[in-house]
Design a protein around this motif. Sequence first.
Motif, short mmCIF file in Angstrom:
data_model
loop_
_atom_site.label_atom_id
_atom_site.label_comp_id
_atom_site.label_asym_id
_atom_site.label_seq_id
_atom_site.Cartn_x
_atom_site.Cartn_y
_atom_site.Cartn_z
N LEU A 101 45.21 39.11 30.35
CA LEU A 101 44.40 38.25 31.21
C LEU A 101 44.62 38.60 32.68
CD1 LEU A 101 42.51 35.81 31.55
CD2 LEU A 101 44.55 34.38 31.59
N LEU A 102 45.88 38.77 33.09
CA LEU A 102 46.18 39.11 34.48
C LEU A 102 45.58 40.45 34.88
CD1 LEU A 102 49.88 37.92 34.77
CD2 LEU A 102 47.87 36.88 35.81
N ILE A 103 45.66 41.43 34.02
CA ILE A 103 45.08 42.74 34.32
C ILE A 103 43.56 42.63 34.42
CG2 ILE A 103 44.68 45.06 33.38
CD1 ILE A 103 47.57 44.92 32.28
N SER A 104 42.95 41.86 33.54
CA SER A 104 41.49 41.67 33.58
C SER A 104 41.05 40.99 34.86
CB SER A 104 41.02 40.85 32.38
OG SER A 104 41.34 41.50 31.19
N VAL A 105 41.75 39.94 35.25
CA VAL A 105 41.39 39.22 36.48
C VAL A 105 41.59 40.11 37.70
CG1 VAL A 105 42.07 37.28 37.96
CG2 VAL A 105 41.79 36.93 35.51
N ALA A 106 42.69 40.86 37.74
CA ALA A 106 42.95 41.76 38.86
C ALA A 106 41.86 42.83 38.96
CB ALA A 106 44.32 42.40 38.73
N SER A 107 41.45 43.38 37.83
CA SER A 107 40.38 44.38 37.83
C SER A 107 39.07 43.80 38.33
CB SER A 107 40.19 44.95 36.42
OG SER A 107 41.36 45.58 35.99
N MET A 108 38.77 42.60 37.88
CA MET A 108 37.54 41.94 38.30
C MET A 108 37.56 41.68 39.81
SD MET A 108 35.85 38.38 36.94
CE MET A 108 37.17 37.40 37.60
N MET A 109 38.69 41.23 40.32
CA MET A 109 38.79 40.94 41.74
C MET A 109 38.67 42.22 42.57
SD MET A 109 41.60 37.91 41.94
CE MET A 109 41.31 37.64 43.67
N LEU A 110 39.24 43.31 42.12
CA LEU A 110 39.09 44.59 42.82
C LEU A 110 37.63 45.03 42.85
CD1 LEU A 110 42.21 46.61 41.63
CD2 LEU A 110 41.73 45.79 43.93
N GLY A 111 36.92 44.81 41.76
CA GLY A 111 35.50 45.14 41.71
C GLY A 111 34.70 44.30 42.70
N VAL A 112 35.00 43.01 42.77
CA VAL A 112 34.30 42.12 43.71
C VAL A 112 34.59 42.54 45.15
CG1 VAL A 112 34.22 39.75 44.59
CG2 VAL A 112 34.19 40.17 42.12
N ILE A 113 35.85 42.84 45.45
CA ILE A 113 36.22 43.26 46.80
C ILE A 113 35.53 44.57 47.16
CG2 ILE A 113 38.15 44.08 48.23
CD1 ILE A 113 39.88 41.97 46.74
N ALA A 114 35.50 45.51 46.23
CA ALA A 114 34.82 46.78 46.49
C ALA A 114 33.34 46.55 46.74
CB ALA A 114 35.03 47.73 45.31
N GLY A 115 32.72 45.67 45.98
CA GLY A 115 31.30 45.35 46.19
C GLY A 115 31.05 44.74 47.54
N ILE A 116 31.89 43.83 47.96
CA ILE A 116 31.74 43.18 49.27
C ILE A 116 31.90 44.22 50.39
CG2 ILE A 116 32.81 41.56 50.87
CD1 ILE A 116 33.44 39.79 48.40
N LEU A 117 32.92 45.07 50.27
CA LEU A 117 33.16 46.08 51.30
C LEU A 117 31.98 47.07 51.39
CD1 LEU A 117 36.95 46.81 50.88
CD2 LEU A 117 35.83 45.59 52.75
N MET A 118 31.45 47.46 50.24
CA MET A 118 30.30 48.36 50.25
C MET A 118 29.10 47.69 50.90
SD MET A 118 30.59 50.41 46.64
CE MET A 118 29.16 51.40 47.01
#
Length: 88
Positions: free
Chosen positions: A66-83
């Motif tokens: 669960l922690l790995i999944s949430v961390a991956s999702m958050m990295l994806g969201v941050i990357a999307g925002i930065l882009m």
Amino acid sequence: MIKGVNKKIIEISNTGNGTFEKAILIVNPESGGIGMNEINRRANNYISSFGLKSGSDKKPGALLVLLISVASMMLGVIAGILMNVYFG
């Protein structure tokens, strides 16, 4: 005198138990005709009967997944925002 030169030995180096570092099993030569897959299965069953686990049985806990999944999702969201900020 040297004994057991021809013996098959199974060493389980990750028991999953903080008390026991390794488990060493010596295969009975009279058990003959049993393949390595069956020997490994029996070794795992025997070790499991003591509440220990061989390395191949260890699976990540649900919380870790669960922690790995949430961390991956958050990295994806941050990357999307930065882009969107830099290239949008």
